[in-house]
Design an enzyme around this catalytic site. Structure first.
Site, mmCIF file in Angstrom:
data_model
loop_
_atom_site.group_PDB
_atom_site.id
_atom_site.type_symbol
_atom_site.label_atom_id
_atom_site.label_comp_id
_atom_site.label_asym_id
_atom_site.label_seq_id
_atom_site.Cartn_x
_atom_site.Cartn_y
_atom_site.Cartn_z
ATOM 1 N N GLU A 139 -55.998 12.923 -18.105
ATOM 2 C CA GLU A 139 -56.162 11.796 -17.187
ATOM 3 C C GLU A 139 -54.938 11.617 -16.290
ATOM 4 O O GLU A 139 -55.012 10.976 -15.243
ATOM 5 C CB GLU A 139 -56.454 10.505 -17.987
ATOM 6 C CG GLU A 139 -56.989 9.382 -17.112
ATOM 7 C CD GLU A 139 -57.403 8.123 -17.882
ATOM 8 O OE1 GLU A 139 -57.703 8.222 -19.090
ATOM 9 O OE2 GLU A 139 -57.444 7.052 -17.261
ATOM 10 N N ARG A 171 -72.814 2.663 -12.693
ATOM 11 C CA ARG A 171 -71.683 1.794 -13.011
ATOM 12 C C ARG A 171 -71.119 1.010 -11.831
ATOM 13 O O ARG A 171 -70.920 -0.200 -11.914
ATOM 14 C CB ARG A 171 -70.536 2.634 -13.595
ATOM 15 C CG ARG A 171 -70.816 3.067 -15.002
ATOM 16 C CD ARG A 171 -69.666 3.859 -15.582
ATOM 17 N NE ARG A 171 -70.057 4.350 -16.910
ATOM 18 C CZ ARG A 171 -69.294 5.086 -17.690
ATOM 19 N NH1 ARG A 171 -68.081 5.432 -17.309
ATOM 20 N NH2 ARG A 171 -69.729 5.472 -18.873
ATOM 21 N N GLY A 187 -52.827 16.630 -24.270
ATOM 22 C CA GLY A 187 -51.528 17.080 -24.767
ATOM 23 C C GLY A 187 -51.597 17.680 -26.158
ATOM 24 O O GLY A 187 -50.921 18.671 -26.456
ATOM 25 N N SER A 213 -71.260 -0.460 -25.141
ATOM 26 C CA SER A 213 -71.946 0.738 -24.649
ATOM 27 C C SER A 213 -72.940 0.402 -23.542
ATOM 28 O O SER A 213 -73.674 -0.572 -23.596
ATOM 29 C CB SER A 213 -72.671 1.424 -25.788
ATOM 30 O OG SER A 213 -73.496 2.428 -25.261
ATOM 31 N N ARG A 259 -66.071 9.066 -11.993
ATOM 32 C CA ARG A 259 -66.171 9.964 -13.130
ATOM 33 C C ARG A 259 -67.469 9.663 -13.838
ATOM 34 O O ARG A 259 -67.742 8.519 -14.158
ATOM 35 C CB ARG A 259 -65.000 9.749 -14.075
ATOM 36 C CG ARG A 259 -65.146 10.434 -15.401
ATOM 37 C CD ARG A 259 -63.947 10.240 -16.276
ATOM 38 N NE ARG A 259 -63.994 8.999 -17.047
ATOM 39 C CZ ARG A 259 -64.773 8.794 -18.110
ATOM 40 N NH1 ARG A 259 -65.606 9.721 -18.511
ATOM 41 N NH2 ARG A 259 -64.736 7.641 -18.754
HETATM 42 C C1 LIG Z 1 -62.872 2.510 -24.596
HETATM 43 C C2 LIG Z 1 -62.932 3.857 -23.946
HETATM 44 C C3 LIG Z 1 -64.013 4.691 -24.158
HETATM 45 C C4 LIG Z 1 -64.076 5.942 -23.562
HETATM 46 N N1 LIG Z 1 -65.158 6.735 -23.811
HETATM 47 C C5 LIG Z 1 -65.207 7.972 -23.265
HETATM 48 C C6 LIG Z 1 -66.300 8.841 -23.561
HETATM 49 O O1 LIG Z 1 -67.209 8.499 -24.299
HETATM 50 N N2 LIG Z 1 -66.301 10.077 -23.003
HETATM 51 C C7 LIG Z 1 -65.298 10.506 -22.179
HETATM 52 O O2 LIG Z 1 -65.353 11.643 -21.723
HETATM 53 N N3 LIG Z 1 -64.247 9.710 -21.914
HETATM 54 C C8 LIG Z 1 -64.172 8.456 -22.427
HETATM 55 N N4 LIG Z 1 -63.104 7.650 -22.140
HETATM 56 C C9 LIG Z 1 -61.985 8.183 -21.332
HETATM 57 C C10 LIG Z 1 -61.081 9.081 -22.172
HETATM 58 O O3 LIG Z 1 -60.937 8.533 -23.453
HETATM 59 C C11 LIG Z 1 -59.679 9.270 -21.598
HETATM 60 O O4 LIG Z 1 -59.743 9.515 -20.254
HETATM 61 C C12 LIG Z 1 -58.962 10.445 -22.260
HETATM 62 O O5 LIG Z 1 -58.999 10.296 -23.650
HETATM 63 C C13 LIG Z 1 -57.530 10.600 -21.801
HETATM 64 O O6 LIG Z 1 -56.896 11.604 -22.564
HETATM 65 P P1 LIG Z 1 -55.442 12.116 -22.270
HETATM 66 O O7 LIG Z 1 -55.145 13.158 -23.272
HETATM 67 O O8 LIG Z 1 -55.325 12.488 -20.841
HETATM 68 O O9 LIG Z 1 -54.490 10.860 -22.459
HETATM 69 P P2 LIG Z 1 -54.271 9.860 -23.703
HETATM 70 O O10 LIG Z 1 -55.220 10.073 -24.801
HETATM 71 O O11 LIG Z 1 -54.160 8.517 -23.088
HETATM 72 O O12 LIG Z 1 -52.870 10.280 -24.264
HETATM 73 C C14 LIG Z 1 -51.660 9.922 -23.648
HETATM 74 C C15 LIG Z 1 -50.530 10.402 -24.510
HETATM 75 O O13 LIG Z 1 -49.322 10.311 -23.776
HETATM 76 C C16 LIG Z 1 -48.330 9.681 -24.546
HETATM 77 N N5 LIG Z 1 -47.428 9.029 -23.595
HETATM 78 C C17 LIG Z 1 -47.745 8.262 -22.531
HETATM 79 N N6 LIG Z 1 -46.639 7.918 -21.858
HETATM 80 C C18 LIG Z 1 -45.604 8.474 -22.515
HETATM 81 C C19 LIG Z 1 -44.190 8.498 -22.308
HETATM 82 N N7 LIG Z 1 -43.630 7.893 -21.269
HETATM 83 N N8 LIG Z 1 -43.423 9.150 -23.208
HETATM 84 C C20 LIG Z 1 -43.981 9.786 -24.275
HETATM 85 N N9 LIG Z 1 -45.300 9.822 -24.484
HETATM 86 C C21 LIG Z 1 -46.097 9.174 -23.629
HETATM 87 C C22 LIG Z 1 -49.045 8.783 -25.486
HETATM 88 O O14 LIG Z 1 -48.239 8.573 -26.616
HETATM 89 C C23 LIG Z 1 -50.289 9.607 -25.788
HETATM 90 O O15 LIG Z 1 -49.982 10.504 -26.815
HETATM 91 C C24 LIG Z 1 -63.037 6.378 -22.722
HETATM 92 C C25 LIG Z 1 -61.947 5.542 -22.502
HETATM 93 C C26 LIG Z 1 -61.908 4.289 -23.081
HETATM 94 C C27 LIG Z 1 -60.748 3.403 -22.765
#
Ligand SMILES: Cc1cc2nc3c(=O)[nH]c(=O)nc-3n(C[C@H](O)[C@H](O)[C@H](O)COP(=O)(O)OP(=O)(O)OC[C@H]3O[C@@H](n4cnc5c(N)ncnc54)[C@H](O)[C@@H]3O)c2cc1C
Ligand code: SF4
Ligand code: FES
Lengths: 246, 640
Positions: free
Chosen positions: B432, B337, B52, B291, B442
């Site tokens: 996601e 995994r 986003g 990790s 994944r």
């Molecule tokens: C511990 C951990 C380590 C990871 N390491 C890796 C890695 O090394 N490499 C990799 O590729 N991936 C990794 N991942 C996966 C990856 O981080 C996520 O899949 C990715 O960051 C998701 O991004 P996103 O922008 O889709 O959502 P998010 O970053 O989850 O953002 C969601 C956004 O939506 C907003 N939101 C949600 N619901 C609402 C609502 N109802 N109203 C208003 N706002 C809302 C939130 O405020 C937030 O801003 C990891 C995940 C975890 C948990």
């Protein structure tokens, strides 16, 4: 273990606020500080009381959303630790623990321990970026960066924007945060074209938000969960002076 | 739970022809919006994570009028900030034989042949630009002494294509996107609404035209209108209560869009990460990832005997079971995994787990310390050892670490076509929150890549094509009012129950149920049990939940209660999806579908499709999108 908590309760920005005492029992040493508050809150909800509002999200020490002053120290006495990573094993059975929000004029209390840190965003808006539209970037290898510079830039870039530095500073200065951002970009070739204008705009915005001046007391680095060093402030000041001399 | 089958999904909008030309072709056919008109077009972007944040910044820069929303106090804190390992890109800077085609191939195979080829190929193509963009923004990726970018290799790949910034890649990439976003906010193209939660989607004349949000500080219900809506609200792993996700991650935005007509695809695909710090008590609120690289030197074992309560050091060598080395002699501790996770579960189910509750296995560095010396181990893993000690209070140099699998990432999400548009015209879904690209599994370092590909490069093109037909005129008042009433009445209903259990206590119970019955291993029996139990628990929730406070204030109990209510409905669909898919693939292991060696058995004959569920008043309707593999041949995975 059993603890006595003295918690700052404040309904909203206009409420005067007061300390309220709670007893918590059966605290496990393995709990994080926030989990201990969760347990208390579950009880308050069932008793029909208003649970204590506090900010948190990742609970992994990286998002910067949690933060409270614990026994007078921002994020608690354990060094280089965010509140969510602080565990109850560091407290003694029977102890009294005071919990207060970040206190600084530019961080008004929203409710209880929740404060408004949007001033930090406005400092970034003033210039904390490299102006580069999506789609126009050159190949990543076209600009080499010395490893030492990259590492130092990285160290500064790890600031999580929690605001503990402001809460700890007797002047309520945001210098450590602002300097961390400025240092990160000023150490990289990508940050050079806007380097001086950035420093000037960000420092001016910091002042406009009502943060105090820096008098080098160093309380900020002492509480910073990411160990951002005081040198960053010197670097910021140097760039700021240069910008104004121009 | 009853469901019916609806017509197959035939048009995914992916252009035909050679795979390497499809994205070029689509870009060229996309209509352009004249710069003067862009200003007249409003786009809502919900979510400020990598997907986003990058989308809102880019759309703002293109000249659209953007409204951005997140529930945190600032966009810089979105859950993406927690990603550790790195981000893949087919740069082939190492000259080790990497290519766009190879990244595409690895990703399709890693996804167990349940992803769409066209999308994955585009992802691999665009990955190259992502690194350029991030570096130009000043993201401090790790560098070699010569000044060039360093890379490392990651699970599922034999080439070194993962770019990283220490263990904080997500943080640094998100700060890059956040800074770009703040720049647009300053420029006036983006208006930011922090501490606002989207609670419904406004659909008028068949198009997504806005959202209803709650101001989380004042409780005010607001309506925001636009020409298109983008959801970038992240994954729903928190349906399990305990996961590696940030506490606030939820399903509300995509679930409510689902109720308005957006199909929900492959909800049952959940990735479980094998090396997390185990649960230590009933109060625990989240799980922390360790990790996977630790398994390069650590040896995994449990006692041979059941319920062995001796300290690990007191258990002699011949009473230890190094089960991964025993079952998978070729890969040993380095199996992928899903395999490592299931094996840990099996030994714990046998009663041989260690630590509180018997849900843990040892990850032992004793041999590595003896072989390499403590210093060498400290150099390699010191920060991870420290993190472990901080959380558990145990010193992993002296006693073995305890680890256990945990919910990590959800591959399911709203169904989108090649343009990232959902089944509701004008509703786009990225990161996601959508289902696309990954398939049933994944690979590491690919979620960050997808989020940024969607936000910086794909959406800005495809959304423009949609908007070229706009502006779409006034929004029907009745549609807005209806959505607003729905939101208000849900809030009132939650507040009026006034029962005896907290929202969290229901969430915990639901999560446990999901973990036990729809977790690492599912059976027809367990899923049927869940499908019986979830509606009962939901009924109890609506009769017995206690939400304190009022709607007109900052009320974290109310926020949570609304999210838990949506998790109930989603949980049911996840179990149904898992029940219907009588094959094993990636993160979905149906115990009935395994080969003689206990490995996952896919059924390509019957299940080489995406399951896209439509919300129906008389139960869900299943639509299938057949997956065709023209370039990568479907094969069975093997690790022995
Ligand atoms: C511990 C951990 C380590 C990871 N390491 C890796 C890695 O090394 N490499 C990799 O590729 N991936 C990794 N991942 C996966 C990856 O981080 C996520 O899949 C990715 O960051 C998701 O991004 P996103 O922008 O889709 O959502 P998010 O970053 O989850 O953002 C969601 C956004 O939506 C907003 N939101 C949600 N619901 C609402 C609502 N109802 N109203 C208003 N706002 C809302 C939130 O405020 C937030 O801003 C990891 C995940 C975890 C948990
Ligand atoms: S400098 Fe340190 S204390 Fe200040 S906001 Fe950044 S991380 Fe927090
Ligand atoms: S909750 Fe994210 S740093 Fe503490």
């Amino acid at each position: 273990m059993n603890l006595t908590l003295k918690v700052w309760r404040q309904n909203g920005p206009d409420d005067a606020g007061r300390m309220v005492t709670y007893k918590v029992e059966d605290v496990s040493p393995d709990m994080s500080f926030l989990e201990m508050l969760d347990v208390l809150n579950e009880r308050l909800i069932l008793e029909g009381d208003d649970p204590i509002a506090f900010d948190h999200d990742c609970r992994e020490g990286i998002c910067g959303m949690c933060g409270m002053v614990i026994n007078g120290v921002a994020h608690g006495e354990q060094r280089a630790t965010t509140t969510c990573q602080l565990h109850m094993r560091h407290f003694e059975d029977g102890a009294t623990v005071t919990i207060e929000p970040w206190r600084a004029a530019p961080f008004p209390v929203v409710k209880d321990l929740v404060v408004d840190r949007s001033a930090f965003d406005r400092i970034i808006q003033a210039g904390g970026f490299v102006s580069v539209p999506a789609g126009s970037a050159p190949d990543a290898h076209s600009v080499p960066v010395r490893k030492e510079d990259a590492d130092a830039a990285f160290d500064a870039a790890t600031c999580i924007g929690c605001g503990a530095c402001v809460a700890a500073c007797p002047n309520g200065s945001a210098s450590l945060f602002t300097a961390a951002k400025i240092t990160h970009l000023s150490l990289l070739p990508q940050g050079q074209p806007e380097r001086l204008s950035r420093a000037k705009a960000m420092v001016d915005q910091m002042d406009a938000e009502g943060f105090g001046g820096c008098t080098n007391t160093g309380e900020c680095t002492a509480v910073c969960p990411k160990g951002i060093p005081l040198e960053t402030i010197a670097r910021m000041n140097a760039d700021y002076l240069k910008a104004n001399a121009k | 739970m009853n469901y019916t089958e609806g017509p197959e999904i035939r048009d995914t909008k992916a252009p035909a022809g050679p795979i390497e030309e499809r994205w070029e072709k689509r870009k060229f056919s996309a209509k352009l919006v004249n710069p003067a008109n862009k200003r007249k077009l409003t786009v809502i972007v919900v979510g400020t994570g990598l997907a986003g944040g990058s989308a809102a910044a880019t759309l703002g820069e293109l000249g659209y009028n953007v409204k951005s929303f997140c529930y945190q106090d600032t966009p810089r804190r979105a859950h993406s900030i927690a990603a550790q390992g790195g981000i893949n890109a087919a740069k082939n800077y190492r000259g080790d034989g990497d290519s766009i085609y190879r990244l595409f191939y690895d990703t399709v195979k890693g996804g167990d042949f349940r992803a769409r080829e066209s999308n994955v190929y585009r992802l691999a193509q665009v990955s190259v630009n992502i690194i350029d963009q991030a570096v130009a923004q000043g993201v401090p990726f790790a560098r070699e002494y010569g000044g060039l970018l360093d890379t490392r290799s990651f699970g599922g790949a034999q080439v070194s294509r993962t770019f990283y910034a220490r263990g904080q890649t997500g943080q640094q990439l998100l700060l890059g996107a956040y800074q770009a976003l703040e720049r647009q906010i300053a420029a006036g193209t983006v208006t930011m609404h922090t501490r606002h939660e989207m609670l419904d989607l406004i659909v008028a004349d068949g198009r997504a035209r806005g959202i209803i949000v709650r101001d989380m500080v004042t409780g005010e219900i607001e309506r925001h209108l636009a020409d298109a809506v983008v959801l970038a609200t992240g994954g729903y792993g928190n349906v399990f209560f305990l996961s590696t996700n940030a506490k606030g991650c939820n399903t509300t935005a995509i679930w409510r869009a689902h109720e308005r007509g957006a199909y929900f695809a492959n909800p049952c695909y959940t990735q479980i990460h094998p090396t997390c710090i185990p649960v230590s008590g009933e109060y625990q609120s989240k799980l922390t990832l360790m990790s996977e690289s630790l398994r390069n030197d650590g040896r995994v074992w449990v006692p041979l005997r059941k319920n062995d309560t001796r300290a690990p050091g007191d258990i002699p060598e011949d009473e230890r079971d190094y089960y991964l080395e025993r079952i998978y002699p070729a890969f040993g501790n380095l199996v992928p995994r899903d395999i490592a996770s299931r094996a840990a579960k099996n030994v714990c189910d046998e009663g041989r787990g260690v630590g509180p509750g018997g849900l843990g296995v040892y990850l032992d560095f004793r041999d590595a310390i003896n072989r390499l010396g403590r210093d060498a181990v400290e150099k390699k893993y010191g920060n991870l050892f420290e993190m472990y000690e901080r959380i558990t209070g145990e010193n992993p140099y002296e006693v073995p670490m305890r680890i256990y699998p945990a919910v990590h990432y959800t591959m399911g999400g709203l169904w989108v076509d090649y343009d990232l548009q959902s089944t509701i015209p004008g509703l786009f879904v990225i990161g996601e929150a959508n289902f696309s690209d990954h398939g049933a599994n994944r690979l590491g370092a690919s979620a960050l890549m997808q989020g940024l590909a969607d936000g910086y490069f794909v959406l800005p093109t495809t959304l423009g094509d949609y908007l070229a037909a706009g502006p779409f005129g006034d929004v029907d008042d009745a549609a807005i009012a209806e959505a607003e009433i729905k939101v208000r009445s849900k809030i009132e209903r939650l507040l009026s129950v006034n029962g005896t259990r907290t929202p969290d206590s229901f969430h915990r119970e639901l999560g446990k149920l999901m973990w036990d019955y729809c977790g690492m291993e599912r059976t027809e029996e367990s899923l049927r049990k869940a499908l019986e139990r979830i509606p009962e628990l939901r009924a109890e929730f609506w009769q017995n939940v206690k939400v304190s406070g009022t709607a007109e204030e900052l009320n974290q109990v109310l926020e949570r209660a609304g999210r838990v209510a949506d998790f109930f409905d989603l949980a049911e669909l996840m179990c149904l999806d898992a029940l219907v898919r009588t094959e094993s693939c990636g993160g979905h292991f149906r115990a009935e579908s395994q080969d003689a060696d206990g490995e996952a058995l896919r059924d390509d004959e019957n299940f080489a499709h995406v399951s896209a569920w439509e919300w129906g008043d008389n139960g869900p309707i299943l639509h299938k999108e057949t997956l065709e593999y023209e370039y990568v041949k479907m094969t069975q995975r093997s690790y022995k």
